[in-house]
Design a protein around this motif. Structure first.
Motif, mmCIF file in Angstrom:
data_model
loop_
_atom_site.group_PDB
_atom_site.id
_atom_site.type_symbol
_atom_site.label_atom_id
_atom_site.label_comp_id
_atom_site.label_asym_id
_atom_site.label_seq_id
_atom_site.Cartn_x
_atom_site.Cartn_y
_atom_site.Cartn_z
ATOM 1 N N ASP A 60 0.821 -1.204 0.000
ATOM 2 C CA ASP A 60 0.000 0.000 0.000
ATOM 3 C C ASP A 60 0.855 1.254 0.000
ATOM 4 O O ASP A 60 0.495 2.260 -0.614
ATOM 5 C CB ASP A 60 -0.925 0.001 1.217
ATOM 6 C CG ASP A 60 -1.918 1.141 1.174
ATOM 7 O OD1 ASP A 60 -2.926 1.005 0.458
ATOM 8 O OD2 ASP A 60 -1.677 2.181 1.831
ATOM 9 N N TRP A 61 2.000 1.194 0.671
ATOM 10 C CA TRP A 61 2.874 2.365 0.696
ATOM 11 C C TRP A 61 3.378 2.702 -0.705
ATOM 12 O O TRP A 61 3.504 3.875 -1.073
ATOM 13 C CB TRP A 61 4.055 2.126 1.640
ATOM 14 C CG TRP A 61 4.843 3.382 1.850
ATOM 15 C CD1 TRP A 61 6.015 3.736 1.267
ATOM 16 C CD2 TRP A 61 4.476 4.466 2.710
ATOM 17 N NE1 TRP A 61 6.404 4.970 1.703
ATOM 18 C CE2 TRP A 61 5.487 5.447 2.591
ATOM 19 C CE3 TRP A 61 3.398 4.701 3.563
ATOM 20 C CZ2 TRP A 61 5.449 6.660 3.301
ATOM 21 C CZ3 TRP A 61 3.368 5.901 4.264
ATOM 22 C CH2 TRP A 61 4.370 6.856 4.124
ATOM 23 N N ARG A 64 -0.518 2.555 -3.054
ATOM 24 C CA ARG A 64 -1.669 3.273 -2.484
ATOM 25 C C ARG A 64 -2.998 2.634 -2.890
ATOM 26 O O ARG A 64 -4.046 3.274 -2.819
ATOM 27 C CB ARG A 64 -1.649 4.761 -2.880
ATOM 28 C CG ARG A 64 -0.372 5.479 -2.505
ATOM 29 C CD ARG A 64 -0.525 6.962 -2.639
ATOM 30 N NE ARG A 64 0.735 7.641 -2.334
ATOM 31 C CZ ARG A 64 0.871 8.948 -2.180
ATOM 32 N NH1 ARG A 64 -0.190 9.734 -2.281
ATOM 33 N NH2 ARG A 64 2.044 9.471 -1.911
ATOM 34 N N ARG A 69 -2.975 4.732 3.761
ATOM 35 C CA ARG A 69 -2.338 5.975 4.190
ATOM 36 C C ARG A 69 -3.391 7.041 4.505
ATOM 37 O O ARG A 69 -3.297 7.749 5.513
ATOM 38 C CB ARG A 69 -1.375 6.478 3.119
ATOM 39 C CG ARG A 69 -0.367 7.462 3.663
ATOM 40 C CD ARG A 69 0.610 7.961 2.626
ATOM 41 N NE ARG A 69 1.170 6.905 1.796
ATOM 42 C CZ ARG A 69 2.149 7.099 0.926
ATOM 43 N NH1 ARG A 69 2.653 8.310 0.761
ATOM 44 N NH2 ARG A 69 2.608 6.102 0.202
ATOM 45 N N ARG A 73 -4.119 8.787 8.147
ATOM 46 C CA ARG A 73 -4.081 10.252 8.278
ATOM 47 C C ARG A 73 -5.429 10.854 8.677
ATOM 48 O O ARG A 73 -5.498 12.054 8.971
ATOM 49 C CB ARG A 73 -3.612 10.864 6.959
ATOM 50 C CG ARG A 73 -2.122 10.628 6.703
ATOM 51 C CD ARG A 73 -1.704 11.125 5.341
ATOM 52 N NE ARG A 73 -0.252 11.006 5.164
ATOM 53 C CZ ARG A 73 0.384 11.172 4.016
ATOM 54 N NH1 ARG A 73 -0.319 11.456 2.898
ATOM 55 N NH2 ARG A 73 1.690 11.060 3.945
ATOM 56 N N PHE A 105 4.327 2.340 9.750
ATOM 57 C CA PHE A 105 3.465 2.880 8.698
ATOM 58 C C PHE A 105 2.777 4.167 9.189
ATOM 59 O O PHE A 105 2.713 5.170 8.462
ATOM 60 C CB PHE A 105 2.417 1.846 8.292
ATOM 61 C CG PHE A 105 1.595 2.210 7.102
ATOM 62 C CD1 PHE A 105 1.959 1.793 5.828
ATOM 63 C CD2 PHE A 105 0.451 2.983 7.233
ATOM 64 C CE1 PHE A 105 1.207 2.130 4.710
ATOM 65 C CE2 PHE A 105 -0.316 3.335 6.131
ATOM 66 C CZ PHE A 105 0.064 2.905 4.871
ATOM 67 N N ARG A 108 5.377 6.997 9.367
ATOM 68 C CA ARG A 108 5.732 7.519 8.042
ATOM 69 C C ARG A 108 4.572 8.273 7.384
ATOM 70 O O ARG A 108 4.795 9.088 6.486
ATOM 71 C CB ARG A 108 6.197 6.377 7.135
ATOM 72 C CG ARG A 108 7.573 5.829 7.524
ATOM 73 C CD ARG A 108 7.979 4.664 6.661
ATOM 74 N NE ARG A 108 9.298 4.172 7.030
ATOM 75 C CZ ARG A 108 10.434 4.551 6.443
ATOM 76 N NH1 ARG A 108 10.396 5.436 5.451
ATOM 77 N NH2 ARG A 108 11.588 4.053 6.829
ATOM 78 N N SER A 109 3.369 7.994 7.867
ATOM 79 C CA SER A 109 2.204 8.727 7.354
ATOM 80 C C SER A 109 2.071 10.095 8.010
ATOM 81 O O SER A 109 1.175 10.876 7.650
ATOM 82 C CB SER A 109 0.928 7.911 7.609
ATOM 83 O OG SER A 109 0.965 6.681 6.895
#
Length: 359
Positions: A60-61, A64, A69, A73, A105, A108-109
């Protein structure tokens, strides 16, 4: 304010995990009363894809395609509970890797992540230590619920931000109703076999305890604290098997909710438990408890609270006799529970203050 609580939920078959979820939510709402709190755990999810898989997170990183992500968020804060005792290698390296990958994750988001009050360690491998170092380095705050965990974190290069206690003490307290004498929690994990304690030895301890209680003319209620679910680690079969073995009219309680189990232990004179949160639920509502501990998570937490009435199944040569000796002086334990609860409330205040400082 939107807050995500990781690795705990309010529908888990494990009532200890429910206590972690609802206690963490209680801690959050002591700071932000109107906070919207969501839970994300194995088998219970608000995420658009499987978050327990590092491979899915990596995919997903890069692509997407799952929307993870954006989901991360959507929260202002993430509190990572690690199921209370899984920031360690006692359940295997794979579990540590999976949980840490989700924390990475989130970091990093760009979402602040707090390692909530929990046990840290032990770590037995170099890889486990490196993962732990990274997880603590990227956390906005690190909280522990005992001194040994704080020491472990510092040895790995991160002084904890808050040394507090278990969030079970952030839960509302039901009225003490009376009506039950000794509540005995039998652990399916230990009854059926685990790396912690030999199952034959554990079953012998439970039998000796029950015989000792009967000899003292105590009324026993058998309690399941982990219910039926996808995992074989549940207490119901063990409790019912033991009830059938001893016969008679022994009461068996299989609670349907966290509130119910807290009501049950609030109505008892004393709890003997192999599940840590069966005992913490009891202590948090004012009932003396004698834990039969099987891992490092028990003793340091209880010692910080000033509670020494416990028996370590791994080191005691006569655990049933030791537990019965503590039970025989239970009247002296009752006043100590009031002191413990006051100490726990004071220990939770710095955790709330630390959260408040994030905003």
């Amino acid at each position: 304010m939107r807050v995500l609580v990781l690795w705990a939920d309010d529908t888990s078959p494990n009532l200890g995990v429910r206590a972690l979820a609802e206690g963490t939510a209680g801690l959050v709402r002591s700071v932000w009363p109107d906070a919207v709190v969501e839970f994300q755990n194995y088998g219970s999810r608000t995420a658009p894809a499987r978050v327990g898989s590092p491979r899915v997170l990596l995919d997903d990183w890069v692509t997407r395609r799952h929307g993870l992500r954006g989901w991360a968020r959507s929260f202002d804060l993430v509190v990572d509970t690690r199921s209370g005792d899984s920031f360690a290698e006692i359940y295997g390296l794979d579990r540590l890797v999976a949980m840490s990958a989700l924390g990475e994750f989130v970091h990093r988001s760009g979402v602040p992540l707090v390692l909530g009050p929990q046990t840290i360690g032990p770590f037995r491998t170099r890889r486990g230590e490196l993962i732990a170092r990274r997880s603590m380095r990227t956390a906005a705050q690190v909280m522990t619920r005992d001194g040994s965990s704080a020491d472990c974190a510092e040895e790995l290069g991160r002084r904890v931000d808050v040394r507090t206690t278990d969030v079970v003490f952030a839960l509302p307290t039901p009225p003490r109703t009376g009506g039950r004498d000794v509540v005995l929690n039998v652990s399916g994990l230990l009854w059926n076999g685990s790396p912690h304690v030999d199952p034959r030895a554990y079953r012998a301890v439970v039998r000796e305890l029950y015989a000792g209680l009967q000899a003292r003319d105590r009324r026993v209620t058998l309690l399941a604290h982990v219910l039926d679910g996808p995992s074989p680690d549940n207490d119901i079969a063990a409790v019912r098997a033991f009830a059938a073995e001893v016969g008679g009219d022994v009461e068996v309680v299989v609670p349907g909710s966290l509130a119910e189990v807290r009501g049950v232990v609030a109505g008892a004179d004393l709890v003997l438990g192999s599940r840590m949160h069966a005992c913490l639920n009891a202590l948090s509502v004012g009932t003396p408890a004698i834990p039969l501990s099987y891992s490092r998570k028990f003793e340091p937490l209880l010692a910080d609270l000033g509670w020494t009435a416990q028996v370590d199944l791994r080191s005691s040569a006569t655990p049933a006799q030791d537990a019965l000796a503590l039970l025989d002086r239970a009247p002296a334990l009752a006043p100590q529970v009031c002191d413990l609860r006051a100490r726990a409330a004071a220990m939770l205040e710095p955790a709330a203050a630390a959260l408040r400082a994030l905003r």
